[in-house]
Design an enzyme around this catalytic site. Sequence first.
Site, PDB file in Angstrom:
ATOM      1  N   GLU A   1       0.811  -1.218   0.000  1.00  0.00           N
ATOM      2  CA  GLU A   1       0.000   0.000   0.000  1.00  0.00           C
ATOM      3  C   GLU A   1       0.845   1.270   0.000  1.00  0.00           C
ATOM      4  O   GLU A   1       0.486   2.273  -0.617  1.00  0.00           O
ATOM      5  CB  GLU A   1      -0.963   0.009   1.196  1.00  0.00           C
ATOM      6  CG  GLU A   1      -2.096  -1.015   1.097  1.00  0.00           C
ATOM      7  CD  GLU A   1      -2.920  -0.898  -0.198  1.00  0.00           C
ATOM      8  OE1 GLU A   1      -2.943   0.190  -0.797  1.00  0.00           O
ATOM      9  OE2 GLU A   1      -3.511  -1.922  -0.618  1.00  0.00           O
TER      10      GLU A   1
ATOM     11  N   PRO B   1     -11.877  47.096   8.329  1.00  0.00           N
ATOM     12  CA  PRO B   1     -11.358  47.846   9.466  1.00  0.00           C
ATOM     13  C   PRO B   1      -9.833  47.807   9.609  1.00  0.00           C
ATOM     14  O   PRO B   1      -9.291  48.514  10.447  1.00  0.00           O
ATOM     15  CB  PRO B   1     -12.030  47.168  10.652  1.00  0.00           C
ATOM     16  CG  PRO B   1     -12.387  45.817  10.175  1.00  0.00           C
ATOM     17  CD  PRO B   1     -12.659  45.922   8.719  1.00  0.00           C
TER      18      PRO B   1
ATOM     19  N   ASP C   1      -7.045  55.930   1.573  1.00  0.00           N
ATOM     20  CA  ASP C   1      -7.234  56.708   2.797  1.00  0.00           C
ATOM     21  C   ASP C   1      -6.060  56.524   3.734  1.00  0.00           C
ATOM     22  O   ASP C   1      -5.388  55.503   3.700  1.00  0.00           O
ATOM     23  CB  ASP C   1      -8.403  56.086   3.588  1.00  0.00           C
ATOM     24  CG  ASP C   1      -9.717  56.566   3.101  1.00  0.00           C
ATOM     25  OD1 ASP C   1      -9.729  57.334   2.154  1.00  0.00           O
ATOM     26  OD2 ASP C   1     -10.733  56.155   3.717  1.00  0.00           O
TER      27      ASP C   1
ATOM     28  N   LYS D   1      -6.348  63.032   4.622  1.00  0.00           N
ATOM     29  CA  LYS D   1      -6.745  64.415   4.886  1.00  0.00           C
ATOM     30  C   LYS D   1      -6.081  64.947   6.149  1.00  0.00           C
ATOM     31  O   LYS D   1      -6.230  66.085   6.502  1.00  0.00           O
ATOM     32  CB  LYS D   1      -8.264  64.499   5.017  1.00  0.00           C
ATOM     33  CG  LYS D   1      -8.966  63.977   3.776  1.00  0.00           C
ATOM     34  CD  LYS D   1     -10.221  64.753   3.472  1.00  0.00           C
ATOM     35  CE  LYS D   1     -10.887  64.235   2.210  1.00  0.00           C
ATOM     36  NZ  LYS D   1     -11.594  62.974   2.423  1.00  0.00           N
TER      37      LYS D   1
ATOM     38  N   GLY E   1     -12.926  50.513   5.948  1.00  0.00           N
ATOM     39  CA  GLY E   1     -14.287  50.044   6.239  1.00  0.00           C
ATOM     40  C   GLY E   1     -15.079  49.811   4.973  1.00  0.00           C
ATOM     41  O   GLY E   1     -14.614  49.154   4.040  1.00  0.00           O
ATOM     42  N   ASP E   2     -16.281  50.359   4.929  1.00  0.00           N
ATOM     43  CA  ASP E   2     -17.122  50.267   3.737  1.00  0.00           C
ATOM     44  C   ASP E   2     -17.109  51.639   3.060  1.00  0.00           C
ATOM     45  O   ASP E   2     -17.268  52.658   3.733  1.00  0.00           O
ATOM     46  CB  ASP E   2     -18.554  49.895   4.160  1.00  0.00           C
ATOM     47  CG  ASP E   2     -19.445  49.728   2.943  1.00  0.00           C
ATOM     48  OD1 ASP E   2     -19.455  48.636   2.373  1.00  0.00           O
ATOM     49  OD2 ASP E   2     -20.103  50.706   2.547  1.00  0.00           O
TER      50      ASP E   2
ATOM     51  N   THR F   1     -17.682  47.445   7.556  1.00  0.00           N
ATOM     52  CA  THR F   1     -17.584  48.751   8.202  1.00  0.00           C
ATOM     53  C   THR F   1     -17.082  48.595   9.634  1.00  0.00           C
ATOM     54  O   THR F   1     -17.245  47.532  10.247  1.00  0.00           O
ATOM     55  CB  THR F   1     -18.951  49.470   8.140  1.00  0.00           C
ATOM     56  OG1 THR F   1     -18.759  50.820   8.546  1.00  0.00           O
ATOM     57  CG2 THR F   1     -19.988  48.803   9.029  1.00  0.00           C
TER      58      THR F   1
ATOM     59  N   MET G   1     -16.247  58.895  14.164  1.00  0.00           N
ATOM     60  CA  MET G   1     -15.579  60.193  14.348  1.00  0.00           C
ATOM     61  C   MET G   1     -16.146  60.927  15.556  1.00  0.00           C
ATOM     62  O   MET G   1     -16.418  62.117  15.513  1.00  0.00           O
ATOM     63  CB  MET G   1     -15.733  61.047  13.063  1.00  0.00           C
ATOM     64  CG  MET G   1     -15.025  60.421  11.882  1.00  0.00           C
ATOM     65  SD  MET G   1     -15.379  61.211  10.319  1.00  0.00           S
ATOM     66  CE  MET G   1     -16.911  60.401   9.841  1.00  0.00           C
TER      67      MET G   1
HETATM   68  N1  SAH Z   1     -15.762  54.040   5.776  1.00  0.00           N
HETATM   69  C1  SAH Z   1     -15.314  53.811   7.110  1.00  0.00           C
HETATM   70  C2  SAH Z   1     -15.487  55.033   7.987  1.00  0.00           C
HETATM   71  C3  SAH Z   1     -14.592  56.183   7.583  1.00  0.00           C
HETATM   72  S1  SAH Z   1     -14.776  57.569   8.644  1.00  0.00           S
HETATM   73  C4  SAH Z   1     -16.023  52.585   7.679  1.00  0.00           C
HETATM   74  O1  SAH Z   1     -16.949  52.078   7.061  1.00  0.00           O
HETATM   75  O2  SAH Z   1     -15.637  52.119   8.744  1.00  0.00           O
HETATM   76  C5  SAH Z   1     -13.454  57.336   9.778  1.00  0.00           C
HETATM   77  C6  SAH Z   1     -13.968  56.805  11.085  1.00  0.00           C
HETATM   78  O3  SAH Z   1     -14.214  55.432  10.970  1.00  0.00           O
HETATM   79  C7  SAH Z   1     -13.007  56.926  12.244  1.00  0.00           C
HETATM   80  O4  SAH Z   1     -13.031  58.218  12.833  1.00  0.00           O
HETATM   81  C8  SAH Z   1     -13.554  55.890  13.181  1.00  0.00           C
HETATM   82  O5  SAH Z   1     -14.719  56.359  13.824  1.00  0.00           O
HETATM   83  C9  SAH Z   1     -13.990  54.816  12.220  1.00  0.00           C
HETATM   84  N2  SAH Z   1     -12.981  53.759  12.024  1.00  0.00           N
HETATM   85  C10 SAH Z   1     -12.301  53.458  10.914  1.00  0.00           C
HETATM   86  N3  SAH Z   1     -11.515  52.385  11.111  1.00  0.00           N
HETATM   87  C11 SAH Z   1     -11.696  52.003  12.382  1.00  0.00           C
HETATM   88  C12 SAH Z   1     -11.193  50.959  13.200  1.00  0.00           C
HETATM   89  N4  SAH Z   1     -10.302  50.054  12.735  1.00  0.00           N
HETATM   90  N5  SAH Z   1     -11.626  50.869  14.481  1.00  0.00           N
HETATM   91  C13 SAH Z   1     -12.526  51.738  14.971  1.00  0.00           C
HETATM   92  N6  SAH Z   1     -13.038  52.739  14.239  1.00  0.00           N
HETATM   93  C14 SAH Z   1     -12.638  52.875  12.976  1.00  0.00           C
END
Ligand code: SAH
Length: 466
Positions: free
Chosen positions: A22, A226, A249, A271, A303-304, A332, A384
Amino acid sequence: MRHFPVFVNLGGRRVIVSGAGETAVAKLRLLLKTEARIAVFGEDVVPQVRQWAAEGRIVLTERPIAAGDALCAALLYAANDDPAEDARAARIGREAGALVNIVDNLEDSQFITPAIVDRDPVTVAIGTEGAAPVLARKIKADLEERLPASLGVLTRIGQAFRARAEMLGDSKKRRAFWTKFYFGAGDRALKAGGEEAVRETLETLLTDEIERRDGPGSVVFVGAGPGDPELLTLKARNALHEADVVLHDRLVPQPILELARREAIIVETGKKGFGPAWTQDAINALMIEHASAGARVIRLKSGDPAVFGRLEEELDALDEAGIEFEIVPGITSASAAVASIGRSLTRRGRNASLRIITGHDAEGFADHDWRALARPGEAAAIYMGLKASAFLRGRLLMHGADAETPVTVVENAARADQRIVAATLGGLPEALADAGITGPAVLLYGIAPRGAQVAMDALPARAEAV
Ligand code: SAH
């Protein structure tokens, strides 16, 4: 690296297997994929080996291997399940100048056989120097799942088409052509109409690409999630692999940017921070400039992209410039934050809705329907919101919110430096200052971490089910 990976051409070469049980069958199964001339020596012959011999796929000699049997062999496998017999066979192999492998004996072997993912002519070999066979099997299983079964057929057909694809000249066009073929169009055609349909698809894709030659590029808005690269979608990864230009970003971390091609142009359009502050107009202009020049631009947002990402402003600018776009959603930060505390964003009897609000807008601290938010059973994910925390507390208390309402702060959610602060509305700014929270953070208003069940359940709850 003790073992150097090579792919050996076994076409017409002799390969010897000592043993016909085998263990030998397992090796023979792999060897029979090659064009080697296989000779098997052994006494206790299992039916499978006998069958292969009857089919003429191997040459079977029903006795133990002897000196001279390994003449001109490229490889010899000792697969007798008997250390003494294996050692004897290995000696015969080595004396004949063959490379020797003793099954399950790494120390005395000159080479090892890797775990293989077979999409011939695409072959992936996985080795761990014998250190972690379980890991090798897991990687193999992952790849087996990820690589379409049709990849081999597509590659063979594609190979014959390489010369025709050369007429695209430009390497960017060629890359786009092959990417479409291997990651979508080819597989679809094969399923729908077999190999003939695949060949037709190649012609169609080629014509498309020739006609598109000097056409404009496009922009893909991609959610980077995130921060943890494992929280990217497969679509996001693929988009990054194909990007010519990545505009990202400030919050997108390096490990995610590294998924882009080495040749891609990568620009941080943050920014804040030390670099130049980008205005929205400057970002729009750069995006349009690259896409108009024919580039595939990825607008990579944390995030999104559809959550506080100024997405629609950028889409409007693209519409005006007549440039095509696509949106790839991401996870997000509120989803990552709530996952880190073992909660969900909604819960029957606790909060039937969730507001997604920002602490800040273009005018400064953002105004909201505080009266509605102050009612028991309301919940919000506040983005934020760090600088606005005292303002938020003031407005909510003024409108009748309970000072004991839980507010969970998740800083750097889904990153190595993630921190969680369980606060109450009444003590929010102090709790943030005490913990020294400065990174990106989401405030989960009305949602306490899982451990704080009692405080949470003490909240007045809505009666109806969600
Ligand atoms: N488009 C992003 C948000 C952008 S605005 C999303 O969907 O998550 C930026 C804010 O997103 C930050 O001030 C904070 O409030 C949040 N954020 C982004 N990344 C993060 C993380 N890893 N942990 C916690 N908050 C986060």
